[in-house]
Design an enzyme around this catalytic site. Structure first.
Site, PDB file in Angstrom:
ATOM      1  N   GLY A  79      16.487   6.218 -52.254  1.00 54.53           N
ATOM      2  CA  GLY A  79      17.000   7.047 -50.833  1.00 54.53           C
ATOM      3  C   GLY A  79      17.359   5.217 -50.195  1.00 54.53           C
ATOM      4  N   ALA A  80      16.964   4.223 -50.679  1.00 57.38           N
ATOM      5  CA  ALA A  80      17.386   3.430 -50.146  1.00 57.38           C
ATOM      6  C   ALA A  80      19.086   3.315 -50.710  1.00 57.38           C
ATOM      7  CB  ALA A  80      16.445   2.103 -50.494  1.00 57.38           C
ATOM      8  N   GLY A 117       3.278  -7.557 -17.113  1.00 55.60           N
ATOM      9  CA  GLY A 117       3.178  -6.397 -16.356  1.00 55.60           C
ATOM     10  C   GLY A 117       4.449  -6.268 -16.781  1.00 55.60           C
ATOM     11  N   GLY A 118       4.430  -4.669 -16.602  1.00 52.84           N
ATOM     12  CA  GLY A 118       5.294  -3.494 -16.254  1.00 52.84           C
ATOM     13  C   GLY A 118       7.497  -5.163 -16.328  1.00 52.84           C
TER      14      GLY A 118
HETATM   15  C1  HXC Z   1       2.945 -12.656  -6.061  1.00 49.29           C
HETATM   16  C2  HXC Z   1       2.536 -14.575  -7.301  1.00 49.29           C
HETATM   17  C3  HXC Z   1       2.110 -13.121  -8.357  1.00 49.29           C
HETATM   18  C4  HXC Z   1       2.361 -12.497  -8.516  1.00 49.29           C
HETATM   19  C5  HXC Z   1       2.340 -15.045  -9.326  1.00 49.29           C
HETATM   20  N1  HXC Z   1       2.496 -15.612  -8.333  1.00 49.29           N
HETATM   21  N2  HXC Z   1       2.519 -14.524  -9.263  1.00 49.29           N
HETATM   22  N3  HXC Z   1       2.558 -13.849  -6.120  1.00 49.29           N
HETATM   23  N4  HXC Z   1       2.303 -12.008  -6.785  1.00 49.29           N
HETATM   24  N5  HXC Z   1       2.241 -11.318  -9.063  1.00 49.29           N
HETATM   25  C6  HXC Z   1       2.140 -16.610  -6.486  1.00 49.29           C
HETATM   26  C7  HXC Z   1       0.977 -17.643  -6.851  1.00 49.29           C
HETATM   27  O1  HXC Z   1       0.556 -17.367  -5.868  1.00 49.29           O
HETATM   28  C8  HXC Z   1       1.503 -19.014  -6.464  1.00 49.29           C
HETATM   29  O2  HXC Z   1       1.758 -18.940  -5.140  1.00 49.29           O
HETATM   30  C9  HXC Z   1       2.751 -19.257  -6.828  1.00 49.29           C
HETATM   31  O3  HXC Z   1       3.188 -17.670  -7.465  1.00 49.29           O
HETATM   32  C10 HXC Z   1       2.584 -19.839  -8.426  1.00 49.29           C
HETATM   33  O4  HXC Z   1       1.295 -19.038  -9.150  1.00 49.29           O
HETATM   34  P1  HXC Z   1       0.091 -19.701 -10.276  1.00 49.29           P
HETATM   35  O5  HXC Z   1      -1.105 -19.282 -10.330  1.00 49.29           O
HETATM   36  O6  HXC Z   1      -0.178 -20.651  -9.394  1.00 49.29           O
HETATM   37  O7  HXC Z   1       1.242 -20.382 -11.325  1.00 49.29           O
HETATM   38  P2  HXC Z   1       0.880 -20.749 -12.875  1.00 49.29           P
HETATM   39  O8  HXC Z   1      -0.618 -21.396 -12.608  1.00 49.29           O
HETATM   40  O9  HXC Z   1       1.377 -21.291 -13.248  1.00 49.29           O
HETATM   41  O10 HXC Z   1       0.600 -19.438 -13.507  1.00 49.29           O
HETATM   42  C11 HXC Z   1       1.038 -18.610 -13.460  1.00 49.29           C
HETATM   43  C12 HXC Z   1       1.134 -16.782 -14.263  1.00 49.29           C
HETATM   44  C13 HXC Z   1       0.408 -16.582 -12.814  1.00 49.29           C
HETATM   45  C14 HXC Z   1       0.495 -17.315 -15.522  1.00 49.29           C
HETATM   46  C15 HXC Z   1       2.272 -16.179 -14.344  1.00 49.29           C
HETATM   47  O11 HXC Z   1       0.800 -16.351 -11.301  1.00 49.29           O
HETATM   48  C16 HXC Z   1      -0.321 -14.478 -13.131  1.00 49.29           C
HETATM   49  O12 HXC Z   1      -1.366 -14.988 -14.079  1.00 49.29           O
HETATM   50  N6  HXC Z   1       0.174 -14.667 -12.901  1.00 49.29           N
HETATM   51  C17 HXC Z   1      -0.073 -12.737 -12.381  1.00 49.29           C
HETATM   52  C18 HXC Z   1       0.428 -12.210 -13.279  1.00 49.29           C
HETATM   53  C19 HXC Z   1      -0.028 -10.910 -13.402  1.00 49.29           C
HETATM   54  O13 HXC Z   1      -0.329 -10.208 -13.906  1.00 49.29           O
HETATM   55  N7  HXC Z   1       1.463  -9.917 -13.009  1.00 49.29           N
HETATM   56  C20 HXC Z   1       1.398  -8.899 -13.184  1.00 49.29           C
HETATM   57  C21 HXC Z   1       1.325  -8.060 -12.617  1.00 49.29           C
HETATM   58  S1  HXC Z   1       1.165  -6.191 -12.058  1.00 49.29           S
HETATM   59  P3  HXC Z   1       1.535 -20.315  -4.370  1.00 49.29           P
HETATM   60  O14 HXC Z   1       1.485 -19.484  -2.397  1.00 49.29           O
HETATM   61  O15 HXC Z   1       0.169 -20.781  -4.685  1.00 49.29           O
HETATM   62  O16 HXC Z   1       2.357 -21.827  -5.170  1.00 49.29           O
HETATM   63  C22 HXC Z   1       2.992  -5.686 -12.679  1.00 49.29           C
HETATM   64  C23 HXC Z   1       3.755  -4.391 -13.137  1.00 49.29           C
HETATM   65  C24 HXC Z   1       4.115  -3.826 -12.689  1.00 49.29           C
HETATM   66  O17 HXC Z   1       4.118  -7.093 -12.470  1.00 49.29           O
HETATM   67  C25 HXC Z   1       4.761  -2.479 -13.053  1.00 49.29           C
HETATM   68  C26 HXC Z   1       5.991  -2.180 -13.342  1.00 49.29           C
HETATM   69  C27 HXC Z   1       5.749  -0.834 -13.994  1.00 49.29           C
END
Ligand code: HXC
Length: 514
Positions: free
Chosen positions: A404-405, A169-170
């Site tokens: 130019g280079a 993400g961001g």
């Molecule tokens: C809250 C999160 C989380 C998130 C993971 N967790 N990402 N909790 N917010 N963004 C938590 C899970 O619920 C889980 O909690 C623990 O972290 C581990 O995650 P898993 O999925 O079990 O681990 P894994 O299988 O290793 O996968 C990791 C991962 C996946 C690939 C990172 O969790 C994932 O795809 N997360 C979302 C990624 C994403 O799209 N983020 C973008 C968000 S938007 P428990 O309690 O079960 O242990 C963003 C925009 C920002 O970031 C903009 C700024 C400008």
């Protein structure tokens, strides 16, 4: 008192257990270090001081009030590397996936602010699921606050990002704003949107590795500057980089004593440029023969390999090296090489690191693709970066410097302080073949024996331009040196420029062609 101390011991133990022993065990099974172990490995022993370790989030959305952990998923503080203070944050995946909420962000903001005030580098170890979904806008605000700090700190203190897990993400934009990105091979991913969303939106299937793995970002996108084979190797590389650079823009880079003689002459240099101008050679061999102890810390090794950039030392002092590499695309400059070079030059200029350029460039890479990709604006970045740089600039033209280079590659015209040429240097608008075909087009097309005419004209052209005498007579080259003399000449020149003072005209900031 005893009870209080016992209480603190218990509290510390609780804090150091991060998201729980089961989660730590899982990390171990995956062969990963914990956030705390990474910090311990990184710093000189017993120098780390933790900050805000007892922060907790204050959100109660979606049951988050039942998931509180000390430190809120990131460890922050400072310690010493090579005896110099470095600030750090290290995201803890065992706590809510290292996701970034309001308080997590506050800790990162605090440590960047401190690093900026103290004039010390900041290193961020990223291992996070991105914005903490349950905290909504507070998470986004947190990222915004970090991006703002990264931008403000840019050019004041070195900022280094280390990617040791997901960076989604961001979240990728904070590393994207920093000076250097390190990734662990096969264990780190950076993307603005993950494979699942891509599948849903574009119906496109892509693996984590292909989308945002270390290879993608170090070879193709150029987002990543260094790839480590494992976590320890990656952290070792960060420490090595820190050994070359100053702590802030008001410091000089560290000087490391060397046993390598300042006046070392290197006979092999006389043989390095092939007699045939169309034959390539690897400029990294040349660099290794010139710099202290042959140590060259290459930046962006796998990206745009037609231009080589990196840090080395000459007479103990850090220099930034920019060199065309005739081994790849004949050393031509293309879009990617221009981006790579310009960014490196600007880093060196921000942090008082003199620039040494080794030139062997037949020109910009011509072609439809390059024009469509914007070689004009990207090539202009190199021109801008060299022109804007006020650090000492020394150039060595080893062979071709065409068109130019020639101008771009730290010529006198862009403010190079001292320009040397080897006797093998060829400096002209273009190479003999192309030039003859243009200026003698009519004569060649009407000649009875066009091939022999061409041969004669090429010989004449080469005699005139395929040597450095003419540019030297115009003062565009300060001296024609023996290749063997390169190291001592560079060290003496660097010393002479030690106190160089040059400032750009007052302005808010320039407008580099982005
Ligand atoms: C809250 C999160 C989380 C998130 C993971 N967790 N990402 N909790 N917010 N963004 C938590 C899970 O619920 C889980 O909690 C623990 O972290 C581990 O995650 P898993 O999925 O079990 O681990 P894994 O299988 O290793 O996968 C990791 C991962 C996946 C690939 C990172 O969790 C994932 O795809 N997360 C979302 C990624 C994403 O799209 N983020 C973008 C968000 S938007 P428990 O309690 O079960 O242990 C963003 C925009 C920002 O970031 C903009 C700024 C400008």
């Amino acid at each position: 008192m005893k009870n209080r101390i016992k209480g603190l011991v218990k509290l510390r133990e609780e804090k150091n257990r991060s998201g729980g022993l089961d989660k730590i065990k899982k990390r171990k099974q995956q062969g990963k270090m914990t956030a705390r172990e990474r910090i311990e490995y990184f710093f000189d022993p017993h120098t780390f001081v933790e900050l805000q370790g007892y922060i907790q989030h204050r959100s109660s959305h979606f049951g988050l009030e039942k998931k509180k952990f000390w430190g809120d998923g990131v460890i922050t503080g400072f310690g010493k590397v090579h005896d110099k203070t470095v600030y750090i944050f290290s995201q803890d995946f065992t706590i809510l996936g290292g996701s970034l909420g309001e308080m997590h962000a506050k800790k990162i903001v605090n440590v960047i602010d401190l690093a900026l005030k103290a004039g010390a580098p900041i290193v961020g170890i990223n291992d996070s699921g991105g914005a903490r979904i349950q905290e909504g806008i507070s998470s986004l605000a947190g990222y915004g606050d970090i991006f703002y700090r990264n931008s403000r700190a840019s050019g004041v203190i070195p900022q280094i990002s280390v990617i040791m897990g997901p960076c989604a993400g961001g979240a990728v934009y904070s590393p994207g704003l920093t000076d250097f990105i390190f990734m662990v091979n096969h264990d780190a991913y950076m993307f603005i949107t993950g494979p699942e969303v891509i599948k849903a939106v574009n119906k496109e299937e892509v693996t984590f590795e292909e989308l945002g793995g270390a290879e993608t970002h170090s070879v193709i996108s150029g987002v990543c500057h260094f790839v480590g084979q494992d976590e320890k190797n990656t952290l070792d590389m960060v420490k090595e980089l820190l050994g070359y650079i100053p702590c802030s823009n008001i410091e000089e880079p560290p000087v490391i004593e060397t046993d390598d003689a300042f006046d070392r002459m290197e006979d092999q240099l006389n043989e390095i440029v092939p007699v045939n101008p169309n034959k390539p050679y690897n400029v990294k061999e040349l660099i290794a023969l010139v710099v202290d102890e042959s140590k060259f810390f290459e930046v962006h090794r796998n990206y745009a390999q037609n231009l080589v950039v990196g840090f080395a030392r000459l007479g103990g002092k850090t220099v930034g090296i920019i060199a065309n590499n005739p081994d790849i695309y004949a050393g031509t400059l293309d879009v990617n090489a221009s981006l790579k070079g310009a960014r490196f030059i600007r880093f060196c200029d921000c942090f008082n690191i003199p620039l040494i350029s080794f030139v062997d460039v037949p020109g910009f890479l011509p072609g439809r693709d390059q024009e469509k990709m914007g070689i004009i604006k990207h090539g202009a970045k190199m021109l801008y970066a060299y022109s804007e740089a006020t650090v000492p600039k020394i150039t060595v033209i080893t062979r071709k410097a065409y068109g130019g280079a020639y101008i771009v590659m730290s010529s006198k015209h862009l403010g190079a302080d001292i320009v040397f040429a080897w006797p093998t240097a060829e400096i002209a608008v273009m190479g003999p073949q192309g030039a003859i075909n243009i200026i003698f087009k009519k004569d060649i097309s009407t000649a009875e024996q066009p091939e022999s005419l061409k041969e004669r004209l090429i010989t004449e052209y080469k005699e005139k331009f395929a040597n450095p005498r003419l540019p030297a007579s115009y003062g565009y080259i300060d001296d024609i040196i023996m290749p063997t003399e390169t190291r001592p000449q560079l060290i003496k020149s660097l010393e002479s420029l030690q106190n160089k003072v040059l400032t750009n005209p007052p302005k808010k900031h320039g407008n580099i062609p982005l």
